[in-house]
Structure formats: C-alpha cells, structure tokens
Design an enzyme around this catalytic site. Structure first.
Site, PDB file in Angstrom:
ATOM      1  N   CYS A 122     -20.932  -4.883  -9.480  1.00  0.00           N
ATOM      2  CA  CYS A 122     -19.631  -4.658 -10.107  1.00  0.00           C
ATOM      3  C   CYS A 122     -19.627  -5.300 -11.485  1.00  0.00           C
ATOM      4  CB  CYS A 122     -18.513  -5.246  -9.240  1.00  0.00           C
ATOM      5  SG  CYS A 122     -16.871  -4.872  -9.870  1.00  0.00           S
ATOM      6  N   THR A 378       5.030  -2.457   2.351  1.00  0.00           N
ATOM      7  CA  THR A 378       5.364  -1.029   2.484  1.00  0.00           C
ATOM      8  C   THR A 378       6.548  -0.696   1.603  1.00  0.00           C
ATOM      9  OG1 THR A 378       6.011   0.738   4.008  1.00  0.00           O
ATOM     10  CG2 THR A 378       6.877  -1.469   4.469  1.00  0.00           C
ATOM     11  N   TYR A 379       6.533   0.533   1.094  1.00  0.00           N
ATOM     12  CA  TYR A 379       7.681   1.040   0.342  1.00  0.00           C
ATOM     13  C   TYR A 379       8.573   1.878   1.260  1.00  0.00           C
ATOM     14  CZ  TYR A 379       4.287   0.060  -3.371  1.00  0.00           C
ATOM     15  OH  TYR A 379       3.348  -0.537  -4.184  1.00  0.00           O
ATOM     16  N   GLU A 455       0.890   4.202  -3.934  1.00  0.00           N
ATOM     17  CA  GLU A 455       0.601   4.200  -2.499  1.00  0.00           C
ATOM     18  C   GLU A 455      -0.895   4.111  -2.247  1.00  0.00           C
ATOM     19  OE1 GLU A 455       4.144   6.742  -0.434  1.00  0.00           O
ATOM     20  OE2 GLU A 455       2.943   7.820  -1.918  1.00  0.00           O
TER      21      GLU A 455
END
Length: 484
Positions: A122, A378-379, A455
């Site tokens: 990376c 969470t939305y 999301e």
C-alpha cells in the site's frame, strides 16, 4: 539551515506574514535549483559523466520541490499559499522547465471528488509513514530494507507476514520464539503493543485500497511530468481510470439499467423480510448450523478476484518487507484441513479484550469502542429506502469475513449469508480483506449499484474492523496459549 535545505514548516503558520516569508524562501530556493539544470531540449549537448550525475541529482531535488508545490497549489487550506505555489510553478515553466501535473481527481479513484502497509504494497500508507518516520528523526537507513532495521524489529518479520496473510497459522511457538530469544527479545507488553499496531495497519491497507484512495499529489503515483496528449490525457491517466470523462456523471452501475439496479435493492429488502420471518417461526438445529458454516467456509474458498484487471498503481515498496511471494492462501489446499476457530471458546469480548487491556492499558477499551462503532453504525437506509433496520445485513457482512478466516459463531445461521450477499459482493469483500492490492474500480462499482458512496464506505469500515478483530483473535489466542 544549510544552503541545500528547504523549510516548509512556515507554511503551516496562521500568520500570513510568516507564510509569505516562507514562500519567498521557497521561491528563491527553487530558482537556485533551476540554475543548476538545463531546460528540456530536443538534442542536449554531451557532458561529462560527473556533470551528468550532478545535473541529474539537481533535477531530482528540483522535481521533489515542484511536486510538493503542486500539492500545495491544489490542497493547502490557505488561499495565499495555493496561489503563490501555483505562481512559482508557472515561473519555472516559463524558464523552459517541465512542471508536474496531478494524476487523477480528488482523494479516491472510485468515489467522485464531490462526495467523499507494506505487506499489502500500500504505497499510500508507506509514503505517509516514511515521511512521518523521517520527520520525527528516524534513521533513514532503516528505510532501505528490513535487514537494515534493528534485529529486534527484524524478528517481527515472520509474525507480521503470517498475521497479514494467513493468521490461522499463528501458534504459541511463534510467540515463544519472540519472547524467549536470549538477545533482542520482546516482553509480553511490547509484543501486545506490536500486534495491535501491525493488525491496525493491515486493516488500514484494506480501507485504503477498498476506497480507491489515491496517492498524495506530491508522492510517487500522485503526479507526472509527462506532457498530456492532444486529447488532454495520456496512457498514465488511462491506468488510473482518468479517461477525460467527468466520472461524476457516469452511473456506477455501468451498463446496468437503473431499473435493474432498483430491482436488486427491492429483492434484497424482500430477502431480509423473509429471513426475519423464518427466524421467528423456527430455528435450525446446532448440527445444521455447523453444516451451514462448513459449507459457507468451503464456498468462500472458490470466491476469487480476477487478476487480469488493472488495480491501483503502486510504487515499489518490496524493500520494506521480506518474502514478497508470501500471500493469502485459502484454508484447505490439496486436502489440508485447518480446524474451525469457535468464538465460544475464545472471543474478543471475553478473552482478547482483557488480555490487551492488562498488558497495554486503556488500549483494549479504545479498540473495543472502535469495533462497536463500526459494527453498530447505520443510517437506517438502503439506497433509496429509509427507516430500515440494517442489523441483519451488517451481521452477515461481519460474519462472512470471519468465516473466511475460519471463525465461527455457534448462534449464527450461515445460510443467511448466501441469501444476503451476492457473488459480486463476495468477490469485493474477499479481495479487500485478503488481497486488497488487487481491488479494482470494476469490483467497487459491481456491488450495491444503487447504494450511496457513503454506504459503501461504511461497508469498508465493517470490512477493516472485522479483519482487524480476526487477526487479533488468532494472535491473542496464541499469546494466551503461551502464557498458560
């Protein structure tokens, strides 16, 4: 300050006059560098090998300064620094010297700009920590390869390699080898500290590749000195996914119609509803639950990413680790079986947390909070739907990742995973978690095609925390076995 050195720290000051003075010093330093090289010509005159070497060194140092100025002209929060950095670049270009231009747009190759470690090659993280290491006075020789680091750190190489790619192979013998070495040995507290850092940065590599994070502009892979073609992009842009098209207006579904993507969301919602109804009606036996886990674990081995796709461009970071051929391997190769890791026998909550907190005070609490935040976040949305309970879906993602590592929860029905996670999603999950350097934009675009980028970033948070916990569980279990 020596004549050859350039100070950039003045640009961080809130005082405008301090920034202005720093920029003037940088401008003069750049102009001094330009006098040491010749502008780009079609047929440069011949020069001695000594002169050529000196000119090449001067050009390399100038290019490093120009790349940093490019980054400042694009990213610095101070407007005066952005404008004056751009002005210095323009002045250099007027002298006939080629200046850099950025590769890509925004921080991510996958996510439109308006939205949003070394074992895995990376380069983003490697560049970041190389710069930080030198900034705090680290020995530059250590960066030339693991063999140049102290023996105590070299001894971590084997554990780091196994943790990153095949953590299920870690045994108490690996731990004993580090702790019982007569010279350059580690204490238990030091080893816990090291394991936390190693697993943390392995998971960060997954997040970096999973979100398509671009290299910083001033680092390798973040800019180029090549001239753009007539159509305003060159081959180096093509490999980065920059085709001269405003990707913010391209549907992430590619050739898939909006209607078809919408139907996928509706189908997923319906499956969740039916699974909840089945939960309420009947519960599978323990034997059936165990069978479903083994089936899912076997199937996870058949999920693999396509290696012929273009993945993220990276600098050569192989000098930072040994045995570049060592990578992720599935549990069963040629009939070899690896026992299942039962969370009921060794869990983070009941065992790992207390061990870390005892030997690395307060850090166990911080890690535990990090796990819970990612898992519970969470939305209450799914694409265009609101007020949705996403706990079933989040648990399926988390448990599927642990299933790939052989970790089983006795109270979970693994039959739900195949209902909730389609193959394209599984390919993405396995790639990001196990071989993140192979993650491609095609993989990112192919799952949850109607879902928001935010999301999908949340999915990546779940992936990296589940991965970190899986690595920790294997390492901490081995340490516990050594202690007992």
């Amino acid at each position: 300050m020596e004549e050859g050195e350039v100070r950039w720290d003045g640009l961080c000051s809130r005082d405008a006059s301090t920034r202005d003075a720093a920029l003037e010093n940088i401008r003069q330093a750049v102009l001094r560098r330009t006098t040491q090289i010749s502008p780009v010509k079609e047929d440069p005159p011949p020069e001695s090998s000594e002169g050529h070497l000196a000119s090449a060194t001067a050009l390399e140092r100038l290019n490093e300064m120009l790349a940093r100025l490019l980054m400042l002209s694009k990213r610095c929060p101070f407007r005066d620094v952005r404008e004056k950095s751009a002005s210095i670049l323009s002045n250099v270009q007027e002298l006939g010297i080629r200046i850099p231009r950025p590769l890509g747009h925004g921080p991510s190759r996958f996510i439109p700009e308006k939205e949003a470690a070394a074992r895995h090659q990376c380069s983003y993280l490697v560049n970041l920590h190389v710069n930080d290491f030198l900034h705090v006075g680290g020995d530059p020789k250590w960066l030339n390869g693991l063999e140049n680091a102290p023996h105590k750190l070299q001894n971590l190489g084997e554990l780091n390699k196994i943790l990153a790619h095949r953590p299920w192979l870690i045994t108490k013998e690996h731990i004993e080898q580090l702790l019982k070495t007569e010279e350059h040995s580690w204490s238990l507290a030091e080893l816990i500290h090291a394991v936390v850092l190693l697993t943390h940065y392995h998971s960060l590599a997954s997040f970096t590749f999973g979100c398509g994070i671009s290299p910083e502009i001033h680092c390798e892979g973040g800019h180029t000195f090549k001239l753009p073609s007539v159509s305003n992009y060159c081959i180096c842009d093509i490999t980065n996914g920059n085709h001269g098209v405003d990707e913010t207006h391209v549907s992430p579904a590619g050739s898939i119609s909006t209607t078809e993507s919408f139907c996928e969301v509706e189908a997923l919602m319906e499956k969740m509803k039916k699974l909840q109804e089945c939960r309420d009606e009947e519960e599978a036996s323990q034997e059936e639950m165990a069978t479903r886990f083994e089936r899912e674990k076997r199937e996870s081995m058949s999920v693999c990413c396509s290696e012929d796709e273009e993945s993220a461009p990276t600098r050569d970071v192989s000098r930072h680790f040994e045995d570049t051929s060592y990578g992720y391997k599935d549990f069963s190769r040629h009939g070899m079986h690896v026992p299942t890791f039962r969370v009921q026998d060794y869990s983070w909550e009941d065992h790992g947390y207390s061990l870390v907190n005892r030997l690395y005070p307060d850090v166990g609490q911080l890690i535990d909070e990090k796990f819970h935040i990612a898992y519970d976040l969470t939305y209450n949305t799914m694409a265009m739907h609101k007020d949705v309970d996403t706990s079933m879906l989040r648990r399926a993602i988390w448990n599927y990742i642990h299933c790939m590592f052989g970790i089983r929860y006795d109270d979970y029905d693994y039959g739900e995973i195949n209902q909730l996670l389609d193959r394209s999603f599984k390919v993405y999950i396995k790639t990001v978690v196990c071989t993140p350097e192979k993650t491609t934009k095609r993989m990112y675009d192919s799952f949850w095609r109607q879902f928001k980028h935010s999301e999908k970033v949340h999915v990546n948070l779940l992936l990296v925390e589940a991965r970190m916990q899986a690595e920790l569980l294997y390492a901490l279990r081995a340490i516990t076995h050594y202690m007992t």
